[in-house]
Design an enzyme around this catalytic site. Structure first.
Site, PDB file in Angstrom:
ATOM      1  CD1 TRP A  37      -2.920   1.528   0.619  1.00  0.00           C
ATOM      2  CD2 TRP A  37      -1.408   2.495   1.961  1.00  0.00           C
ATOM      3  NE1 TRP A  37      -3.340   2.820   0.870  1.00  0.00           N
ATOM      4  CE2 TRP A  37      -2.442   3.435   1.687  1.00  0.00           C
ATOM      5  CE3 TRP A  37      -0.346   2.878   2.781  1.00  0.00           C
ATOM      6  CZ2 TRP A  37      -2.433   4.721   2.221  1.00  0.00           C
ATOM      7  CZ3 TRP A  37      -0.333   4.168   3.304  1.00  0.00           C
ATOM      8  CH2 TRP A  37      -1.374   5.071   3.020  1.00  0.00           C
ATOM      9  CE1 TYR A  65      -0.933   8.576   0.578  1.00  0.00           C
ATOM     10  CE2 TYR A  65       1.422   8.982   0.623  1.00  0.00           C
ATOM     11  CZ  TYR A  65       0.135   9.389   0.895  1.00  0.00           C
ATOM     12  OH  TYR A  65      -0.073  10.616   1.481  1.00  0.00           O
ATOM     13  CG  ASP A 123      -6.625   3.950  -0.121  1.00  0.00           C
ATOM     14  OD1 ASP A 123      -7.718   4.044   0.476  1.00  0.00           O
ATOM     15  OD2 ASP A 123      -5.768   4.847  -0.124  1.00  0.00           O
TER      16      ASP A 123
END
Length: 305
Positions: free
Chosen positions: A227, A231, A247
């Site tokens: 994640w 990001y 997410d």
């Protein structure tokens, strides 16, 4: 010092600044209609930019006032910095052409026409921001980052830049723990800052490698999972072909926009967003604004003629 910027149409400062700010708890990226403000300190000397849009979406023109010691940062470099942060130089014509033939995306693209995919100024900031927000609500994560900036970021007239790695060189884990960071996050952030300061970690070099390699290299860092790597790839490297499929907030937004019976998991999310190919990361920002609007937290001010 004043700079004038003329990005290609369509462009809306309000939507782009709100996608960059994400939450009212963000005190580094400040949006008070009709003005976006931020303190930068790339070389340690702080200066503030004050940005306004003075022409409509289809003929955009921005004025940028640079406040701080005269000559602290050359005009050309300030313009380049803001062009990156606000996505001013991106050609999104192919996105709008594709969106016109896709019902759910067409509606989002119409409502948020002029949005640009914003970019955090450094990969380090994106990485620390991702770590801070791991397994927390966005509001809580942004409050942690606000405390970090207030404690360690260079200051200009009461507002702070995001800390550089060297700004955190004297910090101890207990300092970050007192702000609300977990011990693991505190140690991860300070390890990354120390490695970057000492030259053992060159995060900016990730801009020069392909997306798959960048994500893999990020995931090799301690405390960085998929994640966070996604990001950083999207928000720090500007890789619009990346959608953070893990997410949960984005999964919820996809469920709302597409009218799904239940929230899609990571793999289903991947299958859904793959249809948007090179622009699936831009979809992520549209979903963010849609979520803010649904919660009554969107306060746009469309520029007038």
């Amino acid at each position: 010092m004043r700079i004038t910027l003329t990005p290609p149409a369509p462009f809306r400062l309000d939507l782009t600044a709100l996608a960059l700010r994400r939450d009212a708890a963000n005190v580094v990226d400040r949006w008070r209609p009709p003005t976006y403000r931020r303190v930068f300190a790339p070389d340690g000397a702080a200066f503030e930019v004050v940005v306004q849009q003075h022409a409509p979406t289809e003929e955009p023109r921005l004025t940028v006032d640079v406040l701080g010691p005269e000559g602290v940062y050359p005009t050309q470099q300030v313009a380049a910095l803001l062009s990156a942060v606000l996505g001013l130089d991106l050609d999104l014509g192919a996105f709008y052409a594709a969106a016109a033939n896709d019902d759910p995306l067409a509606e989002l693209a119409r409502r948020f026409a002029g949005l640009r995919p914003p970019l955090l100024p450094t990969v380090f900031e994106a990485l620390v921001s991702g770590v801070a927000c791991q397994q927390l609500s966005l509001a809580v994560g942004m409050r942690l980052l606000a405390r970090l900036a207030a404690a360690y970021g260079a200051e200009h007239e009461g507002h702070h830049a995001f800390p550089r790695p060297e700004d955190l060189s004297s910090a101890e884990p207990q300092h970050l723990r007192a702000m609300g960071f977990s011990l693991r996050k505190s140690e991860t952030i300070l390890h990354l800052a120390g490695a970057a300061t000492e030259g053992r970690l060159d995060l900016e070099s990730l801009r020069g490698v392909d997306t798959g390699t960048a994500v893999a290299n990020l995931m090799d860092l301690p405390g960085i999972g998929r994640w966070t790597a996604h990001y950083v790839a999207l928000r720090g490297l500007g890789r619009l072909e990346v959608f953070p499929v893990d997410d949960v907030g984005a999964q919820n937004k996809l469920q709302d926009v597409l009218g799904l019976e239940q929230r899609p998991g990571s793999e289903e999310t991947r299958r859904i967003v793959d249809r948007w190919g090179a622009y699936q990361g831009f979809l992520y920002f549209h979903l963010l604004l849609d979520g803010l609007e649904r919660r009554g937290m969107l306060d746009p001010v469309e520029p007038s003629t």
